[in-house]
Design a protein around this motif. Structure first.
Motif, PDB file in Angstrom:
ATOM      1  N   ASP A  50       0.958  -1.165  -0.082  1.00 39.56           N
ATOM      2  CA  ASP A  50       0.001  -0.115   0.013  1.00 39.56           C
ATOM      3  C   ASP A  50       0.728   1.538  -0.112  1.00 39.56           C
ATOM      4  O   ASP A  50       0.327   2.338   0.165  1.00 39.56           O
ATOM      5  N   VAL A  51       2.087   1.167  -0.310  1.00 38.55           N
ATOM      6  CA  VAL A  51       3.060   2.455  -0.442  1.00 38.55           C
ATOM      7  C   VAL A  51       2.484   3.392  -1.450  1.00 38.55           C
ATOM      8  O   VAL A  51       2.552   4.473  -1.388  1.00 38.55           O
ATOM      9  N   SER A  52       1.849   2.814  -2.486  1.00 40.27           N
ATOM     10  CA  SER A  52       1.487   3.588  -3.570  1.00 40.27           C
ATOM     11  C   SER A  52       0.139   3.953  -3.840  1.00 40.27           C
ATOM     12  O   SER A  52      -0.531   4.395  -4.511  1.00 40.27           O
ATOM     13  N   THR A  53      -0.506   3.258  -2.610  1.00 36.25           N
ATOM     14  CA  THR A  53      -2.026   3.591  -2.733  1.00 36.25           C
ATOM     15  C   THR A  53      -2.651   4.066  -1.536  1.00 36.25           C
ATOM     16  O   THR A  53      -3.877   4.830  -1.422  1.00 36.25           O
ATOM     17  N   ASN A  54      -2.142   3.913  -0.138  1.00 38.74           N
ATOM     18  CA  ASN A  54      -2.438   4.558   0.850  1.00 38.74           C
ATOM     19  C   ASN A  54      -1.661   5.982   1.231  1.00 38.74           C
ATOM     20  O   ASN A  54      -0.515   5.788   1.589  1.00 38.74           O
ATOM     21  N   ALA A  55      -2.190   6.952   1.324  1.00 36.32           N
ATOM     22  CA  ALA A  55      -1.637   8.509   1.624  1.00 36.32           C
ATOM     23  C   ALA A  55      -0.888   8.361   2.964  1.00 36.32           C
ATOM     24  O   ALA A  55       0.245   9.020   2.903  1.00 36.32           O
ATOM     25  N   GLU A  56      -1.397   7.693   3.890  1.00 42.31           N
ATOM     26  CA  GLU A  56      -0.743   7.741   5.258  1.00 42.31           C
ATOM     27  C   GLU A  56       0.609   6.876   5.069  1.00 42.31           C
ATOM     28  O   GLU A  56       1.524   7.218   5.838  1.00 42.31           O
ATOM     29  N   VAL A  57       0.453   5.555   4.403  1.00 41.28           N
ATOM     30  CA  VAL A  57       1.670   4.870   4.303  1.00 41.28           C
ATOM     31  C   VAL A  57       2.771   5.736   3.544  1.00 41.28           C
ATOM     32  O   VAL A  57       3.859   5.913   3.734  1.00 41.28           O
ATOM     33  N   ALA A  58       2.226   6.273   2.291  1.00 40.15           N
ATOM     34  CA  ALA A  58       3.034   7.030   1.375  1.00 40.15           C
ATOM     35  C   ALA A  58       3.596   8.189   2.212  1.00 40.15           C
ATOM     36  O   ALA A  58       4.973   8.629   2.065  1.00 40.15           O
ATOM     37  N   GLN A  59       3.004   8.983   3.006  1.00 39.90           N
ATOM     38  CA  GLN A  59       3.517   9.920   3.689  1.00 39.90           C
ATOM     39  C   GLN A  59       4.652   9.259   4.751  1.00 39.90           C
ATOM     40  O   GLN A  59       5.706  10.148   4.814  1.00 39.90           O
ATOM     41  N   GLU A  60       4.436   8.375   5.221  1.00 36.84           N
ATOM     42  CA  GLU A  60       5.359   7.857   6.267  1.00 36.84           C
ATOM     43  C   GLU A  60       6.772   7.423   5.419  1.00 36.84           C
ATOM     44  O   GLU A  60       7.942   8.106   5.759  1.00 36.84           O
ATOM     45  N   VAL A  61       6.466   6.951   4.466  1.00 34.81           N
ATOM     46  CA  VAL A  61       7.787   6.412   3.559  1.00 34.81           C
ATOM     47  C   VAL A  61       8.430   7.755   2.967  1.00 34.81           C
ATOM     48  O   VAL A  61       9.690   7.712   3.000  1.00 34.81           O
ATOM     49  N   SER A  62       7.565   8.716   2.509  1.00 36.98           N
ATOM     50  CA  SER A  62       8.066   9.857   1.892  1.00 36.98           C
ATOM     51  C   SER A  62       8.814  10.696   2.834  1.00 36.98           C
ATOM     52  O   SER A  62       9.779  10.982   2.709  1.00 36.98           O
ATOM     53  N   ASP A  63       8.273  10.794   4.232  1.00 35.18           N
ATOM     54  CA  ASP A  63       9.120  11.449   5.199  1.00 35.18           C
ATOM     55  C   ASP A  63      10.411  10.851   5.703  1.00 35.18           C
ATOM     56  O   ASP A  63      11.554  11.391   6.046  1.00 35.18           O
ATOM     57  N   PHE A  64      10.426   9.347   5.683  1.00 36.56           N
ATOM     58  CA  PHE A  64      11.564   8.704   5.861  1.00 36.56           C
ATOM     59  C   PHE A  64      12.527   8.946   4.805  1.00 36.56           C
ATOM     60  O   PHE A  64      13.781   9.261   5.067  1.00 36.56           O
TER      61      PHE A  64
END
Ligand code: NAP
Length: 543
Positions: free
Chosen positions: A285-299
């Motif tokens: 869900d890294v490319s579908t869930n905005a909350e997950v994507a936000q966490e990975v992007s901040d990483f």
């Protein structure tokens, strides 16, 4: 007087060579028309400093020459452009492809003659060819997107688009160079140019996420291990999402928030060090869930801050909030952020200080002037549709491809356009194309096309076309595959055509995955080529 063939193929990159290989096997005559002076396509044109493939070398080689798999030695994990070009050239030598290729020749017009059931093709050399089949192997990223910046024609220094880099050596030492654009190309070019130029200005409009790619040498053991199982590996590639190995440890389909933070971050860390685009595949869900994507992007933002010493430069290199890693094509680099710690490199943040004009000797922004000896334009491509439209293709009833696609492309399976019979568009709009390892997208298209031509021969059909209804169904499905992805929200993304001013927004690349796409295409063939319309010499037409 026109020269006649069974097929005219446009382009002598991996798609054109695979097509020629298969047509010859089928006993068909073909001429291949190629703009460059040699084979290689993308790898012929993109010889800019630092050009390298973002698919592992052992995956990025043709599956139709298994003998070569057993012989060819790649030197490192991700091949550089010269090595891939050498490989392409070796394929051409091995199969004596060049005898059927007209080099330094550009298609200027291609017109369907309905009465005679063939394509008439003209070139800038004044050649005229006629053939029942026209096959575009012209590539998806081959028509440069040139920025319309006031004064660009006034620049008196050296000016190069990365996709048209000269064959002669370009001297960088002692020069003041600007790279305009920070996509995959700009990042690679800047990383290499920073090593030689007196000063490098990296001109960034939108900061993007770039992941580090370690490219260690490949050993004899690496090759031997894969050689023992290449046939199975090729089959896995053909049925996989993107035909590229990422060595991800998390189970397929795992959801990030099912793991506690310490496990998630350990997984991000491992993927970060993996040297591939694994960070985007580590959870489903890294490319579908905005909350997950936000966490990975901040990483990733934290990684950028840790690498770049000057805090203001680091902040400017961090992609803006609201953008996520993976919504654009992943960039991988070999030390990009580190160049900003060098004294000879300056980041020019064009959001903060936009370009006003280019002058004879540099770039004038609102607040500064950057004197230059060389301007490197890394502004990407009029992707997927650009190369097809550039051929001036006219189908049935005088309809021009450029006109029928004025509001955005429509195709059936990305390989055929209604009203343009016997025109196959390899890696065409709404097919997997460069979302996957493109050699395997090409493989699927060429093999499927040849199956279709075999079917025509077996049934006595002389033409194959599709219908607007089939196109509408396909385009709706292609839209469905992107609807759940965060990618759809990203502006200025060549996947959606929005990087070129005025180009309609559409799904240029099918996002359902190569293996899934392949199954669908095979099902459609098994259903008697549902959605295709075959014509016969006696004018009988069946759906
Ligand atoms: P791109 O991803 O479209 O990036 C173009 C860059 O130019 C962006 O940074 C864009 O900024 C900037 N730009 C465009 N017009 C501009 C203007 N008028 N003023 C200032 N900046 C401007 O193109 P690309 O980097 O050539 O990459 C295209 C694709 O080629 C990749 O996504 C990848 O599929 C393929 N590629 C692969 C590799 C590899 O295998 N490693 C290497 C290179 C390319 P904005 O973001 O603000 O629009």
């Amino acid at each position: 007087m026109a020269q006649t063939f069974d097929a005219v193929v446009v382009g002598a990159g991996f798609a054109g060579m695979h097509t020629l290989f298969r047509l010859r096997q089928m006993g068909m005559s073909a001429v291949v028309i190629e703009k460059g002076t040699d084979v290689g396509g993308t790898w012929y044109w993109n010889r800019y400093p630092g050009a390298r493939c973002d698919v592992p070398s052992l995956d990025y080689s043709v599956p139709w020459d298994p003998e070569l798999d057993q012989q060819w030695n790649w030197t490192e994990k991700y091949s550089t452009q010269p090595e891939i070009l050498t490989y392409a050239s070796h394929l051409a030598d091995r199969h004596d492809f060049r005898r059927d290729i007209r080099f330094s020749t550009t298609v200027t017009v291609a017109t369907w003659d309905d009465a005679r059931g063939l394509w008439q093709v003209e070139t800038d050399k004044g050649d005229r060819f006629e053939a029942p089949f026209l096959i575009s192997a012209a590539g998806a990223l081959s028509e440069p997107n040139l920025p319309d910046i006031p004064g660009i024609g006034d620049f008196k220094g050296e000016l190069y688009h990365t996709g048209r880099w000269p064959r002669e050596k370009v001297e960088l030492a002692g020069k003041r160079v600007a790279v305009l654009g920070t996509g995959s190309t700009g990042v690679q070019a800047s990383t290499a140019i920073a090593k030689e130029a007196a000063h490098l200005y990296v001109m960034q409009r939108t900061a993007q996420f770039s992941l580090p790619c370690a490219s260690p040498p490949l050993t004899e053991e690496d090759h031997a291990e894969l050689r023992a199982r290449y046939p199975e590996h090729r089959e896995w590639q053909r049925s996989s999402y993107a035909a590229t190995s990422m060595n991800i440890d998390t189970p397929f389909g795992a959801h990030a928030f099912d793991d506690p933070p310490e496990v998630r971050f350990a997984n991000y860390e491992k993927a970060w060090g993996n040297g591939t685009a694994a960070l985007v595949g580590v959870y489903a869900d890294v490319s579908t869930n905005a909350e997950v994507a936000q966490e990975v992007s901040d990483f990733v933002r934290d990684k950028i801050r840790a690498k770049v010493k000057d805090p203001a430069t680091a902040e400017a290199l961090c992609p803006p909030q609201g953008t996520y890693v993976g919504t654009r094509r992943i960039i991988i680099d070999t030390g990009y952020y580190e160049i900003f710690n060098q004294d000879n490199v300056t980041l020019v943040d064009l959001r903060a200080d936009p370009i006003e004009r280019i002058t004879a000797d540099g770039v004038k922004t609102r607040g500064n002037f950057y004197p230059l000896d060389m301007l490197v334009v890394a502004t990407g491509y009029d992707a997927v549709t650009g190369p097809l439209i550039a051929m001036n293709i006219t189908g049935r009833q005088g309809v021009r491809l450029a006109d029928t696609w004025a509001d955005g492309p429509h195709t059936y399976l990305g390989i055929m356009v209604a009203g343009f019979p016997n025109l196959f568009t390899i890696t065409g709009p709404a097919s997997p194309g460069v979302l996957a390892n493109v050699i395997f997208s090409i493989d699927q298209h060429v093999e499927w096309m040849c199956g279709c031509i075999e079917h025509m021969r077996a049934t006595g059909a002389s033409t194959v076309d599709t219908t607007p209804e089939a196109e509408a169904e396909w385009n709706a499905h292609a839209m469905e595959t992107v609807a759940s992805s965060l990618r759809i929200h990203d502006e200025n993304n060549w996947y959606m055509g929005t990087n070129v001013p005025g180009k309609p927004r559409s799904v240029l690349v099918y996002q359902g995955g190569l293996g899934f796409y392949r199954d669908r295409c095979n099902e459609i063939a098994e259903q008697g080529y549902r959605g295709f319309v075959f014509g016969y010499a006696d004018e009988k037409v069946t759906a």
